[in-house]
Design an enzyme around this catalytic site. Structure first.
Site, PDB file in Angstrom:
ATOM      1  N   GLU A 138     -12.808  -3.021  -7.802  1.00  0.00           N
ATOM      2  CA  GLU A 138     -11.493  -2.903  -8.459  1.00  0.00           C
ATOM      3  C   GLU A 138     -10.379  -3.346  -7.500  1.00  0.00           C
ATOM      4  O   GLU A 138      -9.502  -2.567  -7.161  1.00  0.00           O
ATOM      5  CB  GLU A 138     -11.243  -1.443  -8.857  1.00  0.00           C
ATOM      6  N   PRO A 139     -10.383  -4.592  -7.060  1.00  0.00           N
ATOM      7  CA  PRO A 139      -9.350  -5.009  -6.101  1.00  0.00           C
ATOM      8  C   PRO A 139      -8.012  -5.277  -6.783  1.00  0.00           C
ATOM      9  O   PRO A 139      -7.967  -5.753  -7.916  1.00  0.00           O
ATOM     10  CB  PRO A 139      -9.922  -6.309  -5.534  1.00  0.00           C
ATOM     11  N   GLY A 140      -6.944  -4.952  -6.122  1.00  0.00           N
ATOM     12  CA  GLY A 140      -5.609  -5.252  -6.625  1.00  0.00           C
ATOM     13  C   GLY A 140      -4.882  -6.086  -5.582  1.00  0.00           C
ATOM     14  O   GLY A 140      -4.706  -7.298  -5.705  1.00  0.00           O
ATOM     15  N   ARG A 141      -4.529  -5.404  -4.483  1.00  0.00           N
ATOM     16  CA  ARG A 141      -3.740  -6.028  -3.431  1.00  0.00           C
ATOM     17  C   ARG A 141      -4.371  -7.310  -2.879  1.00  0.00           C
ATOM     18  O   ARG A 141      -3.676  -8.306  -2.665  1.00  0.00           O
ATOM     19  CB  ARG A 141      -3.587  -5.015  -2.293  1.00  0.00           C
ATOM     20  N   TYR A 187       6.601   4.144   1.955  1.00  0.00           N
ATOM     21  CA  TYR A 187       5.486   4.312   2.903  1.00  0.00           C
ATOM     22  C   TYR A 187       5.836   3.808   4.302  1.00  0.00           C
ATOM     23  O   TYR A 187       4.954   3.676   5.138  1.00  0.00           O
ATOM     24  CB  TYR A 187       4.262   3.508   2.458  1.00  0.00           C
ATOM     25  N   CYS A 211      22.579   3.504  -2.413  1.00  0.00           N
ATOM     26  CA  CYS A 211      23.191   4.589  -1.644  1.00  0.00           C
ATOM     27  C   CYS A 211      22.164   5.580  -1.116  1.00  0.00           C
ATOM     28  O   CYS A 211      22.120   6.740  -1.539  1.00  0.00           O
ATOM     29  CB  CYS A 211      24.219   5.293  -2.513  1.00  0.00           C
ATOM     30  N   GLU A 212      21.297   5.101  -0.259  1.00  0.00           N
ATOM     31  CA  GLU A 212      20.293   5.941   0.401  1.00  0.00           C
ATOM     32  C   GLU A 212      19.989   5.303   1.737  1.00  0.00           C
ATOM     33  O   GLU A 212      19.863   4.083   1.826  1.00  0.00           O
ATOM     34  CB  GLU A 212      18.976   5.931  -0.392  1.00  0.00           C
ATOM     35  N   TYR A 250       2.091  -4.178  -5.903  1.00  0.00           N
ATOM     36  CA  TYR A 250       2.926  -2.978  -5.794  1.00  0.00           C
ATOM     37  C   TYR A 250       4.376  -3.322  -5.434  1.00  0.00           C
ATOM     38  O   TYR A 250       5.052  -2.560  -4.754  1.00  0.00           O
ATOM     39  CB  TYR A 250       2.323  -1.981  -4.781  1.00  0.00           C
TER      40      TYR A 250
HETATM   41  N1  LLP Z   1      -9.064   1.519  -8.000  1.00  0.00           N
HETATM   42  C1  LLP Z   1      -8.467   2.721  -8.003  1.00  0.00           C
HETATM   43  C2  LLP Z   1      -9.119   3.850  -8.656  1.00  0.00           C
HETATM   44  C3  LLP Z   1      -7.199   2.871  -7.394  1.00  0.00           C
HETATM   45  O1  LLP Z   1      -6.608   4.061  -7.392  1.00  0.00           O
HETATM   46  C4  LLP Z   1      -6.588   1.746  -6.772  1.00  0.00           C
HETATM   47  C5  LLP Z   1      -5.280   1.871  -6.133  1.00  0.00           C
HETATM   48  C6  LLP Z   1      -7.259   0.511  -6.810  1.00  0.00           C
HETATM   49  C7  LLP Z   1      -8.501   0.438  -7.429  1.00  0.00           C
HETATM   50  C8  LLP Z   1      -6.694  -0.749  -6.215  1.00  0.00           C
HETATM   51  O2  LLP Z   1      -6.506  -0.677  -4.844  1.00  0.00           O
HETATM   52  P1  LLP Z   1      -6.090  -1.984  -3.990  1.00  0.00           P
HETATM   53  O3  LLP Z   1      -7.274  -2.942  -4.003  1.00  0.00           O
HETATM   54  O4  LLP Z   1      -4.901  -2.595  -4.611  1.00  0.00           O
HETATM   55  O5  LLP Z   1      -5.807  -1.446  -2.640  1.00  0.00           O
HETATM   56  N2  LLP Z   1       1.382   1.714  -4.073  1.00  0.00           N
HETATM   57  C9  LLP Z   1       0.575   1.679  -2.887  1.00  0.00           C
HETATM   58  C10 LLP Z   1      -0.897   1.507  -3.193  1.00  0.00           C
HETATM   59  C11 LLP Z   1      -1.440   2.565  -4.117  1.00  0.00           C
HETATM   60  C12 LLP Z   1      -2.863   2.284  -4.538  1.00  0.00           C
HETATM   61  C13 LLP Z   1      -3.284   3.176  -5.624  1.00  0.00           C
HETATM   62  N3  LLP Z   1      -4.608   2.951  -6.088  1.00  0.00           N
HETATM   63  C14 LLP Z   1       1.081   0.570  -1.974  1.00  0.00           C
HETATM   64  O6  LLP Z   1       2.073  -0.075  -2.315  1.00  0.00           O
HETATM   65  O7  LLP Z   1       0.547   0.341  -0.894  1.00  0.00           O
END
Ligand code: LLP
Length: 404
Positions: free
Chosen positions: A268-271, A311, A338-339, A367
């Site tokens: 489940e990659p996002g970033r 973060y 304003c922070e 994100y």
């Molecule tokens: N699967 C699950 C169950 C998750 O909770 C997440 C991310 C992912 C996959 C995807 O993770 P990735 O491959 O993108 O790292 N807002 C934060 C990151 C929060 C991630 C939450 N869960 C940031 O900006 O660094």
């Protein structure tokens, strides 16, 4: 992204021209980068032949989701909104997994109706709720069970999820009990063990540890899991320090794991798919002399890009036009909100800037827009996608009048 005759370009378009044509701030994405990231990901895990479910929370722009779908990925969603968007973008329900600790009955009913691949449950209460819904609607529902492997991902505490003090998944003991329970369920079919230990992980070792924990638990349950969902979390090099996760080593371990357990693997990659594809273009409103440093006051703020404020995350900032000045300055890049946390970064040696100059904040594809808000009643930026030398507006700048 390249400098050509000192002008910064994104996929051959001058940042200056983009700013002139579309106004600032702008989120701009490179399709080429997304495609390359997906190809690299597929290549490194080739032997595993995984189902890659893009984590929609990292970027939920419909246009990008459509492109990602065309490149063969499924989706990992965490709300009804994300599920609806994934479906609307053409992603096949049998490539969609649904995670999250607090799925409401309404969300579960919707997911059951849409026959998605897996609902990954995170508690006993949730299992009972899904079972109740399955019974009522006379369905046999495929579920996964999220294990909390109590593994330290070695990442920021705010984005760590796999330790026992985190709210995610269930402990080993509860996991084993629930597997026993599910073996006899008439309405639920347990198909998957899922984990996700955190985000922005730059070392493969926590993943190897996680695999060991999973394997130990599979043995204890004596249950065959058709799928093992290993989550996402692969980090990217925000600071250009050549710190990269060794995905080859991770892949090798997963390969061996797969051979021993004979399960299909889900990621489940996002970033790692969209992170480095996005740029935030911003204009300097004012420069203000401060104590020991000057403040560069940008027209982008923490509402547009929340990660530094939330973060203390680092994003590189670069000028849209390089100049020859010898005098390097200490600058603090801030937004107009304003922070005091509305601050992107302090840079010790930056070329001299002047008001109305443009800068680019890098690696904001994940994100960035998805965490943006209307705080201080500021409209959300426009999003552009550059694909095959063409610019496409993939979401309009929010209209201030409508917002008001
Ligand atoms: N699967 C699950 C169950 C998750 O909770 C997440 C991310 C992912 C996959 C995807 O993770 P990735 O491959 O993108 O790292 N807002 C934060 C990151 C929060 C991630 C939450 N869960 C940031 O900006 O660094």
């Amino acid at each position: 992204m390249k400098y050509k005759l000192k002008e910064l370009t994104i996929e051959n378009f001058k940042v200056k021209t983009l700013a002139k044509n579309y106004d600032t701030p702008i989120y701009c994405y490179s399709f080429e980068k997304i495609k390359n990231n997906i190809n690299k990901f597929k290549k490194v895990f080739l032997k595993i032949n995984p189902l890659i479910c893009f984590s929609v929370k990292s970027n939920s722009n419909s246009n990008l989701l459509r492109e990602i779908n065309k490149l063969g990925l499924g989706a990992d969603v965490v709300s009804m909104g994300e599920l609806m968007k994934a479906l609307k973008s053409g992603i096949n329900p049998n490539k969609i997994v649904f995670s999250g600790v607090g799925k409401t009955s309404e969300e579960i009913i919707f997911a059951v109706k849409k026959k998605i691949l897996l609902i990954n449950a995170e508690s006993k209460s949730e299992i009972l709720e899904i079972e109740k819904i399955a019974k009522k609607t006379n369905n046999k529902v495929n579920v996964g069970l999220r294990l909390n492997p109590n593994t330290d991902a070695g990442t920021l505490s705010q984005i760590s999820t796999g330790k026992k003090e985190n709210k995610f998944g269930v402990s080993e003991e509860i996991f084993i009990d629930l597997v026993e329970y599910l073996k006899n369920s008439k309405y639920l079919k347990l198909k998957c063990l899922s984990v996700h230990i955190g985000s922005q992980i730059l070392n493969h070792k926590p993943y190897i540890k996680m695999l060991k924990v999973i394997e130990k638990i599979i043995k204890k349950t004596q249950f065959y899991f058709e799928y093992i969902d290993l989550g996402g979390g692969m980090g990217i090099d925000y600071e250009n320090k050549k710190r990269k996760i060794n995905l080859k080593k991770y892949a090798l371990s997963v390969e061996k794991f797969k051979k021993r357990n004979n399960s299909k693997i889900i990621f489940e990659p996002g970033r790692s798919i969209v992170g480095d594809s996005g740029y935030l273009i911003s204009k300097i409103i004012y420069i203000k002399e401060g104590y020991k440093k000057d403040f560069i006051i940008l027209d982008a703020a923490m509402n547009d890009l929340m990660r530094p404020a939330l973060y203390n995350a680092k994003h590189r900032i670069i000028p849209a036009k390089k100049n020859k000045t010898q005098s390097l300055k200490i600058y603090e890049f801030v937004g107009p909100i304003c922070e005091s946390t509305d601050k992107f970064s302090t840079v010790n040696k930056f070329q001299k800037l002047k008001e109305k100059d443009l800068i680019v904040i890098c690696d904001v594809g994940a994100y960035g827009m998805s965490l943006s808000s209307n705080y201080n009643l500021r409209p959300k930026p426009i999003e552009l996608l550059i694909k095959n030398s063409k610019i496409k507006i993939i979401s309009k700048r929010q209209d201030l009048k409508e917002l008001v």
